[in-house]
Motif scaffolding. Structure first.
Motif, short mmCIF file in Angstrom:
data_model
loop_
_atom_site.label_atom_id
_atom_site.label_comp_id
_atom_site.label_asym_id
_atom_site.label_seq_id
_atom_site.Cartn_x
_atom_site.Cartn_y
_atom_site.Cartn_z
N THR A 1 0.84 -1.19 0.00
CA THR A 1 0.00 0.00 0.00
C THR A 1 0.88 1.25 0.00
N LEU B 1 4.21 0.78 2.18
CA LEU B 1 4.07 -0.06 3.37
C LEU B 1 3.75 -1.49 2.97
N CYS B 2 4.53 -2.43 3.51
CA CYS B 2 4.31 -3.86 3.23
C CYS B 2 4.92 -4.68 4.36
N PRO B 3 4.22 -4.83 5.49
CA PRO B 3 4.76 -5.64 6.59
C PRO B 3 5.05 -7.08 6.19
N ASP C 1 9.38 -1.92 10.44
CA ASP C 1 7.97 -1.54 10.38
C ASP C 1 7.36 -1.80 9.01
N GLY C 2 8.13 -2.39 8.12
CA GLY C 2 7.61 -2.75 6.81
C GLY C 2 7.47 -1.59 5.85
N LYS C 3 8.25 -0.53 6.05
CA LYS C 3 8.18 0.63 5.18
C LYS C 3 9.39 0.71 4.26
N TYR C 4 9.16 1.24 3.08
CA TYR C 4 10.22 1.44 2.08
C TYR C 4 10.05 2.84 1.49
N THR D 1 6.57 6.83 0.30
CA THR D 1 6.79 5.76 1.27
C THR D 1 5.74 4.69 1.06
N GLY E 1 -4.04 3.28 4.16
CA GLY E 1 -4.00 1.96 3.55
C GLY E 1 -5.36 1.34 3.36
N ASP F 1 1.87 4.56 1.71
CA ASP F 1 1.78 5.15 3.04
C ASP F 1 1.78 6.68 2.98
N PHE G 1 11.99 -3.74 1.30
CA PHE G 1 11.38 -3.46 2.61
C PHE G 1 12.24 -4.05 3.71
#
Length: 230
Positions: free
Chosen positions: A37, A144-146, A128-131, A142, A82, A39, A124
């Motif tokens: 998603t 998000l993909c935990p 916290d699963g952020k890139y 940014t 998200g 962020d 990632f």
């Protein structure tokens, strides 16, 4: 009386062929995938010369376009939860990257490109699963993909983990191939037995029909075993 051969295919053969096709069709689903998603995003510029609001979208090669309806101004920080209707952006697998990018729709010429890059689960690396993807004078986004964190830790950043992942991947392929081959062989054997049984039934019916025809001829000529001369 002529017998009409039964042309129905055996149910077992049909079931085996269905299992075989299902295994081949859904094999890619065995590879784990993670949802990505958006962020946050900030545009440093827009490419549209006309005094209109830009239309920004995200797209990976070969996939559908995901428009970002809220992103309209440059130098504005947009944060997301998200859960927006246009989320998620895409899905990533541990052993395959995608060519993705963020673009601005253009009405007069080809769409403008903020940036294009190889999007991978191994990007990632944060807990916290952020890139964060940054392009000078273009954007700062940014993602998000935990679920990508464990996939990325097993990616080709580590040669040993990569070899282990590749070994498991090929072992899974060999297992599926063996299963498909077994199903095909079983289907062939069942089909042959069915064909042989049907042939024997037809030959037996033809043999009985020959005797029935001989009895009819003898009855017409009056030379059957029950006929006698007065």
């Amino acid at each position: 009386m002529q017998m009409i051969p039964n042309r129905r295919r055996p149910r077992v053969l049909t079931l085996l062929l269905f299992i075989c096709s299902a295994v081949v069709t859904y094999f890619p689903a065995l590879v784990p995938a993670a949802v990505v998603t958006l962020d946050s995003i900030e545009l440093f510029r827009t490419h549209e010369w006309l005094p209109t609001k830009p239309t920004i979208y995200f797209q990976c090669k070969g996939e559908n376009v995901t428009f970002l309806p809220d992103v309209k101004e440059k130098h504005v920080f947009y944060a997301f939860k998200g859960q927006e209707s246009w989320q998620p952006l895409t899905e990533l697998q541990d052993n395959k990257c995608k060519r993705c990018g963020i673009y601005e729709k253009d009405t007069l010429k080809s769409d403008d490109v903020f940036d294009e890059w190889e999007f991978c689960a191994s990007d990632f690396t944060s807990s916290d699963g952020k890139y964060i993807h940054y392009k000078d004078k273009e954007l700062n986004a940014t993602f998000l993909c935990p679920e990508c964190v464990p996939l990325g830790s097993a990616s080709d950043h580590s040669p040993k983990s990569n070899n282990s992942s590749q070994t498991m991947h090929w072992a899974l392929i060999l297992l599926i191939s063996a299963l498909v081959l077994s199903v095909l062989v079983g289907a062939t054997v069942v089909a042959y037995k069915y064909w042989k049984r049907r042939k024997q039934e037809q030959e037996h019916a033809r043999f009985l029909r020959m005797f029935d025809e001989d009895d009819d001829i003898e009855d017409e000529l009056g030379i059957g075993p029950l006929s006698h001369t007065v």
